[in-house]
Design a protein around this motif. Structure first.
Motif, PDB file in Angstrom:
ATOM      1  N   PHE A   1       0.811  -1.080  -0.026  1.00  0.00           N
ATOM      2  CA  PHE A   1       0.074  -0.110   0.263  1.00  0.00           C
ATOM      3  C   PHE A   1       0.976   1.338   0.062  1.00  0.00           C
ATOM      4  O   PHE A   1       1.902   1.113   0.637  1.00  0.00           O
ATOM      5  CB  PHE A   1      -1.019   0.120   1.277  1.00  0.00           C
ATOM      6  N   ARG A   2       0.426   2.165  -0.757  1.00  0.00           N
ATOM      7  CA  ARG A   2       1.108   3.685  -0.854  1.00  0.00           C
ATOM      8  C   ARG A   2       0.316   4.229   0.189  1.00  0.00           C
ATOM      9  O   ARG A   2      -0.757   4.595   0.214  1.00  0.00           O
ATOM     10  CB  ARG A   2       1.120   4.077  -2.191  1.00  0.00           C
TER      11      ARG A   2
ATOM     12  N   VAL B   1       0.884   7.866 -14.376  1.00  0.00           N
ATOM     13  CA  VAL B   1       1.252   6.904 -13.543  1.00  0.00           C
ATOM     14  C   VAL B   1       2.187   7.662 -12.542  1.00  0.00           C
ATOM     15  O   VAL B   1       3.448   8.063 -12.931  1.00  0.00           O
ATOM     16  CB  VAL B   1       1.789   5.684 -14.018  1.00  0.00           C
ATOM     17  N   THR B   2       2.027   7.502 -11.237  1.00  0.00           N
ATOM     18  CA  THR B   2       2.753   7.847 -10.334  1.00  0.00           C
ATOM     19  C   THR B   2       4.045   6.607 -10.122  1.00  0.00           C
ATOM     20  O   THR B   2       3.779   5.391 -10.053  1.00  0.00           O
ATOM     21  CB  THR B   2       2.065   7.581  -8.666  1.00  0.00           C
ATOM     22  N   LEU B   3       5.391   7.210 -10.257  1.00  0.00           N
ATOM     23  CA  LEU B   3       6.464   6.178 -10.435  1.00  0.00           C
ATOM     24  C   LEU B   3       7.186   5.978  -9.072  1.00  0.00           C
ATOM     25  O   LEU B   3       7.311   7.349  -8.449  1.00  0.00           O
ATOM     26  CB  LEU B   3       7.429   6.902 -11.471  1.00  0.00           C
TER      27      LEU B   3
ATOM     28  N   ASP C   1      -0.529   3.087  -9.425  1.00  0.00           N
ATOM     29  CA  ASP C   1      -1.549   4.469  -8.658  1.00  0.00           C
ATOM     30  C   ASP C   1      -1.314   5.285 -10.145  1.00  0.00           C
ATOM     31  O   ASP C   1      -0.535   5.678 -10.643  1.00  0.00           O
ATOM     32  CB  ASP C   1      -1.006   5.347  -7.910  1.00  0.00           C
ATOM     33  N   PHE C   2      -2.482   5.818 -10.791  1.00  0.00           N
ATOM     34  CA  PHE C   2      -2.616   6.573 -11.837  1.00  0.00           C
ATOM     35  C   PHE C   2      -3.826   7.374 -11.802  1.00  0.00           C
ATOM     36  O   PHE C   2      -4.617   7.367 -10.935  1.00  0.00           O
ATOM     37  CB  PHE C   2      -2.688   5.648 -12.954  1.00  0.00           C
ATOM     38  N   HIS C   3      -3.707   8.210 -12.747  1.00  0.00           N
ATOM     39  CA  HIS C   3      -4.856   9.383 -12.898  1.00  0.00           C
ATOM     40  C   HIS C   3      -4.969   9.603 -14.445  1.00  0.00           C
ATOM     41  O   HIS C   3      -3.659   9.436 -14.968  1.00  0.00           O
ATOM     42  CB  HIS C   3      -4.948  10.453 -12.100  1.00  0.00           C
ATOM     43  N   ASN C   4      -5.943  10.083 -14.755  1.00  0.00           N
ATOM     44  CA  ASN C   4      -6.346  10.688 -16.015  1.00  0.00           C
ATOM     45  C   ASN C   4      -5.928  12.154 -16.084  1.00  0.00           C
ATOM     46  O   ASN C   4      -6.438  13.020 -15.152  1.00  0.00           O
ATOM     47  CB  ASN C   4      -7.592  10.392 -16.824  1.00  0.00           C
TER      48      ASN C   4
END
Length: 793
Positions: A111-112, A471-473, A649-652
């Motif tokens: 989990f982040r 995308v969160t890297l 984890d990502f968002h548009n």
């Protein structure tokens, strides 16, 4: 005696069922709205009140003066808190908080999360309720205190005390796993808390982990709380604060401050919107003022309705009043009688309002504001006190004028038929005009916000966010490997990256011209890979983009926007040099002004730097048009192949301003709801008033019909009072509405422009609702037989 007053009053209300229902229904709507506003204001003004030391807790902020404007920053130097504690006996405790993004591992799940380092004194200052554990053990060096929410996420509903939590930190680019023992679990987050966290770790752990050094004035704590004896202690600190300002400025030559501010925690929620880099709930006082004005306007509208109907129906009670006066009733007794009737009406209205608030209004508003309101509405003494006060205020303010007016009639004049009430009453006409004015303002403001909500979503961003998955890297993941895998898939057009998330946050840097050592500007900054501008559609209007093969671009080149050029008073910036954070950079390109932040403020100057692939925190994947949903699954599949142990984890990119748009839509929804309620109250009031006027004028209408008058004459006779009131209301309402909407827009968006369309639509709606309200009465008057009303002539 009072029993007789209330018995007589109840009978009087029952004899006038329609007007009583209109008044009770209108008051119920008003009470329901007032309860919502009261509950929200009560919540907003009592945030953090569950902490016993709330009056002694202050938040330390940095203050920067620039071009005559004051900017507050929520983070403060790490050494400041302990130094204040040492230098001032009035400072009892200091607690610093630092938030850190980490990964928590449990079995096969990762989990982040965002955990918080906290000084041991945190538990002495604050009173967050404890679900499990002994607070004396919360400060153990290798212990962790979980919130109810995180404990449930990791261990379900079981008691997690003594469980082990594995946390992965990224320190200096290397992953380091530390095991912590759960020493405590806090209860579910209090609704009244203005700040929060997911887990607490001792602040001293930062030193052993080598995350930060605690003695440097250029290292920051995200929040610093101090607990003092009283307000006088803060004044004493302020008088001697120059010492700490000088220490800070000596260590931060490119980030000078003018003072430290000590903000009371109890007022932090009304101050936080002015503070950068802060972690508190925030609200502008404008919102509370607007809600209060709406509630008062609705309540006033109901009072005016009651007074209008009471005055208009006074002629039906003239004989009753004269008979009572002849029998010895004093004017005071008649006034008390009217107030008694209104108390009965108000009690009924409050009961209806309580039902409407608990069943409809509070759940609706809670969903809009994302605040749980009304859970203690029936058990809160403050709510019942407010209701009793509302009943008394309503009973007196709504009934005093009609009671005084009607009780002043001379009984002899009444008996002789010389005393009449009705359309010549100027005060009643003023009330009617004010009703229309308030309704017009409510409708026009709501329409303006609905229109602006739609328009602001259609405003150009200055770039093309469509078909970009972000995308969160994680620090432990490799951008180069991920990029190569993505580019091998034909569903993806291009891949790029940035250090900051475009549209979510930026950093700040100090900038000055080479030839001007005095003027230092603080501007926004993002760092991106070459090709970022072309993938996002940010147009280069002068110069060039970064060159991936140029080492100079990485270390010495920047791109600026048009707003930066204007701030520097240049016609063009390409080829000029600037100093950013004490390093020289050459401007190689100029881009159009694009919205890297929401539309609340105009686009500010920004400096774009080139970053290395290993510095990338966010990966932008440009997908083929029309396959967005399937491309998202492909990105996830690629990620999981390369990073099977890391969360995806990502968002548009198209959704980065959704929070801002939702906020705008929430205001429009509240205004639309209030305007609908005010319109319903006005329509019901007009309906009841028109009925009374019709009953009084039926004899005149019948005579007119006998001598040949048509329906047009009847419409004019019934409508003349209403349309005169509408006309005067609109003459005042148009400029006031235009001015008021402009003020509200300026609080929300610098680019919003007030148009005249809402005013025109409001005018049409107001006239239509009035016509609809009295159309039944016109039909009744037109079809009624004159003989019925002329029998005694």
């Amino acid at each position: 005696m009072f029993k007789n007053y209330f018995k007589t009053g109840f009978r009087a209300l029952m004899r006038n069922e329609l007007s009583s229902l209109i008044n009770i229904g209108g008051l119920g709507l008003a009470v329901g709205c007032c309860l919502v506003v009261f509950e929200f204001i009560d919540w907003a003004t009592h945030l953090d009140s569950f902490h016993s030391k709330i009056d002694k807790i202050f938040v330390v902020e940095r203050v920067v003066e620039k071009d005559g404007e004051t900017q507050y920053y929520g983070n403060s130097p790490v050494p400041l808190g302990p130094m204040l504690n040492t230098d001032f006996a009035q400072v009892n405790n200091v607690a610093r908080l630092n938030y850190k993004d980490i990964l928590i591992k449990k079995d096969n799940d990762v989990f982040r999360e965002n955990i918080t380092f906290a000084d041991d004194a945190f538990y002495k200052i604050f009173d967050f309720p404890v679900q499990w554990g002994d607070p004396k053990q919360f400060t153990d060096h290798d212990g962790i205190v979980l919130t109810h929410e995180l404990s449930e996420k990791l261990f379900g509903n079981k008691n997690s005390i003594a469980k082990t939590v594995s946390i992965q930190f990224n320190i200096g680019g290397k992953n380091q796993i530390e095991n912590f023992t759960v020493k405590g679990v806090l209860a579910k987050r209090p609704a009244e808390s203005s700040f929060y966290f997911s887990a607490l770790i001792p602040f001293s752990k930062m030193t052993s982990l080598r995350i930060d050094t605690t003695a440097n004035w250029n290292q920051f704590a995200d929040i610093t709380f101090i607990e003092v004896d009283n307000d006088a202690a803060v004044s004493a600190i302020n008088e001697q604060s120059k010492k700490y300002v000088d220490l800070y400025n000596a260590s931060n030559p490119d980030d000078q401050i003018s003072a430290f501010n000590f903000q009371p925690l109890k007022t932090m929620n009304f101050h936080a919107y002015k503070v950068a880099r802060q972690y508190f709930n925030s609200m502008k006082p404008t919102g509370l003022i607007m809600l209060t004005v709406i509630a008062i306007a609705i309540l006033v509208l109901v009072y005016f309705n009651y007074m209008n109907i009471a005055i208009a129906s006074a002629s039906n009670r003239l004989k009753e009043i004269s008979f009572r006066k002849v029998m010895g009733s004093s004017r005071r007794q008649i006034i008390v009688q009217f107030i008694s009737e209104n108390i009965i009406l108000c009690i009924a209205g409050v009961i209806v309002g309580l039902f409407l608030a608990s069943a409809f209004f509070l759940p609706w508003f809670s969903s809009i504001a994302n605040v749980e309101l009304g859970k203690n509405i029936f058990s809160s003494p403050r709510t019942w006190f407010a209701l009793v006060a509302l009943i008394l205020i309503s009973a007196v303010s709504g009934a005093v004028y009609p009671a005084v007016y009607i009780s002043s009639f001379n009984p002899v004049a009444i008996m002789k038929g010389k005393k009449q009430t009705g359309s010549n009453n100027r005060f009643r006409k003023t009330l009617l005009s004010t009703q229309f004015f308030l309704t017009f303002i409510a409708i026009s403001t709501a329409i303006a916000f609905i229109q602006e909500t739609r328009q602001i979503k259609a405003k150009p961003w200055g770039y093309d966010p469509s078909n970009n998955i972000v995308v969160t890297l994680d620090k432990s993941s490799n951008y180069g490997v991920f990029e190569t895998a993505l580019k091998s898939n034909s569903k993806f057009k291009s891949v790029t990256g940035s250090v900051q998330s475009l549209g979510n946050y930026t950093s700040e840097i100090s900038v000055r011209k080479i030839d001007d050592s005095e003027r230092i500007e603080t501007v926004k900054n993002i760092s991106v890979l070459p090709g970022f501008m072309s993938q996002l559609g940010i147009k280069i209007i002068n110069g060039r983009d970064f060159n991936a093969s140029s080492t100079n671009d990485l270390a010495e080149s920047v791109i600026v926007n048009h707003a930066f050029i204007k701030q520097m008073h240049w016609s063009s910036g390409v080829g000029k040099s600037i100093i950013c954070n004490s390093r020289n950079y050459l401007i190689v390109g100029e881009v159009n002004d694009f919205h890297y932040e929401n539309f609340e403020h105009a686009v500010a100057p920004i400096v774009i730097m080139c970053c290395k692939p290993e510095e990338v925190n966010f990966v932008y994947v440009k997908t083929q048009a029309g396959i967005f949903s399937s491309a998202q699954a492909e990105v996830k599949k690629t990620w999981q192949k390369i990073n099977p142990d890391l969360p995806f984890d990502f968002h548009n990119q198209e959704s980065v301003f959704d929070g801002y748009f939702i906020g705008f839509a929430q205001i429009a929804e509240v205004l639309a709801g209030s305007s609908l309620i005010m319109t319903l109250i006005s329509v019901s009031g007009i309906f009841g008033l028109a009925l009374i006027i019709l009953n009084k004028k039926m004899k005149e209408i019948s005579i007119r019909k006998v001598i040949g008058a048509g329906i047009g004459s009847i419409i004019y006779l019934i409508n003349q009072e209403f349309f005169l009131a509408i006309g005067s209301a609109i003459l005042v309402g148009i400029p006031v509405s235009f001015w008021l909407t402009g003020i509200l827009f300026n609080q929300i968006s610098s680019e919003s422009v007030v148009s005249y369309l809402p005013l025109v639509l409001s005018l049409v709606i107001l006239i239509l609702t009035t016509v609809i309200s009295i159309s039944w009465h016109i039909y009744k008057a037109h079809t009624a037989s004159p003989t019925e009303y002329l029998k005694d002539e």
